[in-house]
Design a protein around this motif. Structure first.
Motif, PDB file in Angstrom:
ATOM      1  N   MET A 298       0.891  -1.101  -0.182  1.00 36.59           N
ATOM      2  CA  MET A 298       0.204   0.011  -0.198  1.00 36.59           C
ATOM      3  C   MET A 298       1.093   1.246   0.156  1.00 36.59           C
ATOM      4  N   VAL A 299       0.237   1.864  -0.843  1.00 36.45           N
ATOM      5  CA  VAL A 299       1.151   3.869  -0.865  1.00 36.45           C
ATOM      6  C   VAL A 299       0.431   4.316   0.406  1.00 36.45           C
ATOM      7  N   ALA A 300       0.714   5.309   1.057  1.00 36.42           N
ATOM      8  CA  ALA A 300       0.268   5.749   1.769  1.00 36.42           C
ATOM      9  C   ALA A 300       0.625   7.613   1.747  1.00 36.42           C
ATOM     10  N   ASP A 301      -0.565   7.877   1.837  1.00 34.09           N
ATOM     11  CA  ASP A 301      -0.581  10.108   1.096  1.00 34.09           C
ATOM     12  C   ASP A 301       0.056  10.581   2.180  1.00 34.09           C
ATOM     13  N   THR A 302       0.497  12.008   1.392  1.00 35.30           N
ATOM     14  CA  THR A 302       1.283  13.048   2.677  1.00 35.30           C
ATOM     15  C   THR A 302       0.586  13.240   3.667  1.00 35.30           C
ATOM     16  N   GLY A 303      -0.823  12.986   3.702  1.00 36.87           N
ATOM     17  CA  GLY A 303      -1.637  13.614   5.041  1.00 36.87           C
ATOM     18  C   GLY A 303      -1.154  12.469   6.204  1.00 36.87           C
ATOM     19  N   ILE A 304      -0.772  11.240   5.672  1.00 36.40           N
ATOM     20  CA  ILE A 304      -1.374  10.435   6.928  1.00 36.40           C
ATOM     21  C   ILE A 304       0.663  10.508   6.900  1.00 36.40           C
ATOM     22  N   PHE A 305       0.962  10.594   6.326  1.00 33.92           N
ATOM     23  CA  PHE A 305       2.376  11.646   7.338  1.00 33.92           C
ATOM     24  C   PHE A 305       2.214  12.665   8.081  1.00 33.92           C
ATOM     25  N   ILE A 306       1.758  13.694   7.819  1.00 35.84           N
ATOM     26  CA  ILE A 306       1.351  15.462   7.796  1.00 35.84           C
ATOM     27  C   ILE A 306       1.005  14.725   9.356  1.00 35.84           C
ATOM     28  N   GLU A 307      -0.402  13.275   9.536  1.00 37.98           N
ATOM     29  CA  GLU A 307      -0.731  13.991  11.553  1.00 37.98           C
ATOM     30  C   GLU A 307       0.000  13.080  11.400  1.00 37.98           C
ATOM     31  N   HIS A 308       0.874  12.096  11.514  1.00 40.62           N
ATOM     32  CA  HIS A 308       1.968  11.545  12.173  1.00 40.62           C
ATOM     33  C   HIS A 308       3.209  12.828  12.993  1.00 40.62           C
TER      34      HIS A 308
ATOM     35  N   ILE B 231       4.662  -0.603   3.468  1.00 39.13           N
ATOM     36  CA  ILE B 231       4.258   0.530   3.416  1.00 39.13           C
ATOM     37  C   ILE B 231       4.865   1.034   2.120  1.00 39.13           C
ATOM     38  N   TYR B 232       4.847   1.695   0.619  1.00 37.76           N
ATOM     39  CA  TYR B 232       5.845   2.936  -0.162  1.00 37.76           C
ATOM     40  C   TYR B 232       4.920   4.127   0.565  1.00 37.76           C
ATOM     41  N   ILE B 233       6.316   4.651   0.076  1.00 35.02           N
ATOM     42  CA  ILE B 233       5.862   5.933  -0.109  1.00 35.02           C
ATOM     43  C   ILE B 233       6.134   6.711  -1.649  1.00 35.02           C
ATOM     44  N   SER B 234       5.282   7.232  -2.263  1.00 37.89           N
ATOM     45  CA  SER B 234       5.722   8.489  -3.754  1.00 37.89           C
ATOM     46  C   SER B 234       7.110   8.974  -3.229  1.00 37.89           C
TER      47      SER B 234
ATOM     48  N   GLN C  17     -14.179  17.217 -12.097  1.00 38.36           N
ATOM     49  CA  GLN C  17     -13.863  17.069 -11.384  1.00 38.36           C
ATOM     50  C   GLN C  17     -12.363  16.578 -10.583  1.00 38.36           C
ATOM     51  N   MET C  18     -12.101  18.062 -11.242  1.00 44.42           N
ATOM     52  CA  MET C  18     -10.559  18.392 -11.777  1.00 44.42           C
ATOM     53  C   MET C  18     -10.483  18.003  -9.745  1.00 44.42           C
ATOM     54  N   ILE C  19      -8.783  17.576  -8.989  1.00 41.37           N
ATOM     55  CA  ILE C  19      -7.824  17.600  -7.959  1.00 41.37           C
ATOM     56  C   ILE C  19      -6.968  17.997  -7.961  1.00 41.37           C
ATOM     57  N   GLU C  20      -6.149  18.667  -6.853  1.00 38.77           N
ATOM     58  CA  GLU C  20      -4.829  19.117  -7.213  1.00 38.77           C
ATOM     59  C   GLU C  20      -4.004  18.157  -8.202  1.00 38.77           C
ATOM     60  N   PHE C  21      -3.341  19.114  -8.081  1.00 36.38           N
ATOM     61  CA  PHE C  21      -2.435  18.003  -9.479  1.00 36.38           C
ATOM     62  C   PHE C  21      -1.242  17.442  -8.410  1.00 36.38           C
TER      63      PHE C  21
ATOM     64  N   ILE D  24      -0.203  11.296  -7.080  1.00 38.99           N
ATOM     65  CA  ILE D  24       0.212   9.917  -6.637  1.00 38.99           C
ATOM     66  C   ILE D  24      -0.908   8.651  -6.582  1.00 38.99           C
ATOM     67  N   ALA D  25      -2.463   9.270  -7.090  1.00 45.59           N
ATOM     68  CA  ALA D  25      -3.077   8.270  -7.419  1.00 45.59           C
ATOM     69  C   ALA D  25      -2.348   7.200  -9.033  1.00 45.59           C
ATOM     70  N   ALA D  26      -1.539   8.260  -9.617  1.00 45.11           N
ATOM     71  CA  ALA D  26      -1.098   7.762 -11.126  1.00 45.11           C
ATOM     72  C   ALA D  26       0.473   6.920 -10.463  1.00 45.11           C
ATOM     73  N   THR D  27       0.337   7.150  -9.573  1.00 42.43           N
ATOM     74  CA  THR D  27       1.625   5.974  -9.029  1.00 42.43           C
ATOM     75  C   THR D  27       0.887   4.816  -8.065  1.00 42.43           C
ATOM     76  N   CYS D  28       0.250   4.764  -7.843  1.00 39.23           N
ATOM     77  CA  CYS D  28      -0.711   3.985  -6.823  1.00 39.23           C
ATOM     78  C   CYS D  28      -1.232   2.801  -8.783  1.00 39.23           C
ATOM     79  N   MET D  29      -1.740   3.762  -9.357  1.00 41.25           N
ATOM     80  CA  MET D  29      -2.089   2.485 -10.476  1.00 41.25           C
ATOM     81  C   MET D  29      -1.240   1.806 -10.723  1.00 41.25           C
ATOM     82  N   VAL D  30      -0.138   2.722 -11.342  1.00 38.33           N
ATOM     83  CA  VAL D  30       0.606   2.453 -12.707  1.00 38.33           C
ATOM     84  C   VAL D  30       1.721   0.927 -11.169  1.00 38.33           C
ATOM     85  N   ASN D  31       1.816   0.875 -10.629  1.00 35.34           N
ATOM     86  CA  ASN D  31       2.781   0.295  -9.020  1.00 35.34           C
ATOM     87  C   ASN D  31       1.207  -1.281  -8.474  1.00 35.34           C
TER      88      ASN D  31
END
Length: 124
Positions: free
Chosen positions: A1-11, A31-34, A86-90, A95-102
């Protein structure tokens, strides 16, 4: 699984680290990180102490690179989101693309935005 930036910021921000999403992940979970998350964390590290905190928290994770394949997938996601208004932040697209490719699910605190990305597996 890939942990998003918010997971690390929360910690990083938590006074009680035992209550964070990152801490609660099973020890048996890989756990992976992009590379984009690494960028975002260092971008927010405005002091040497904060840089050291980022280094400490990310050192033990495998970083998934932003490759040409990830870039192409990100462009595909961008066009679909834009077409559907339905745009989201680039960086979230990256990060989504990294997850999908992997072929890995994403652990995020920002499910509202990421659920807009068709085909992205979000860890519950």
């Amino acid at each position: 699984m890939v942990a998003d930036t918010g997971i690390f910021i929360e910690h990083l921000r938590a006074k009680d680290k035992l209550t964070t999403s990152l801490y609660k992940i099973s020890e048996n979970t890989v756990i992976y990180i992009s590379a984009v998350t690494v960028y975002e964390l260092y971008m927010g590290a405005t002091t040497k102490d904060k840089e050291a905190d980022v280094r400490t928290i990310t050192d033990n994770f495998t970083v998934l690179p932003f490759t040409d394949t990830v870039a192409q997938k990100a462009a595909e996601i961008y066009h679909k989101l834009r077409l559907n208004n339905q745009m989201i932040e680039f960086r979230d697209i990256f990060i989504a693309a990294t997850c999908m490719v992997n072929e890995l699910p994403l652990l995020t605190l920002n499910k509202k935005h990421f659920k807009r990305v068709a085909g992205l597996k979000i860890q519950v």
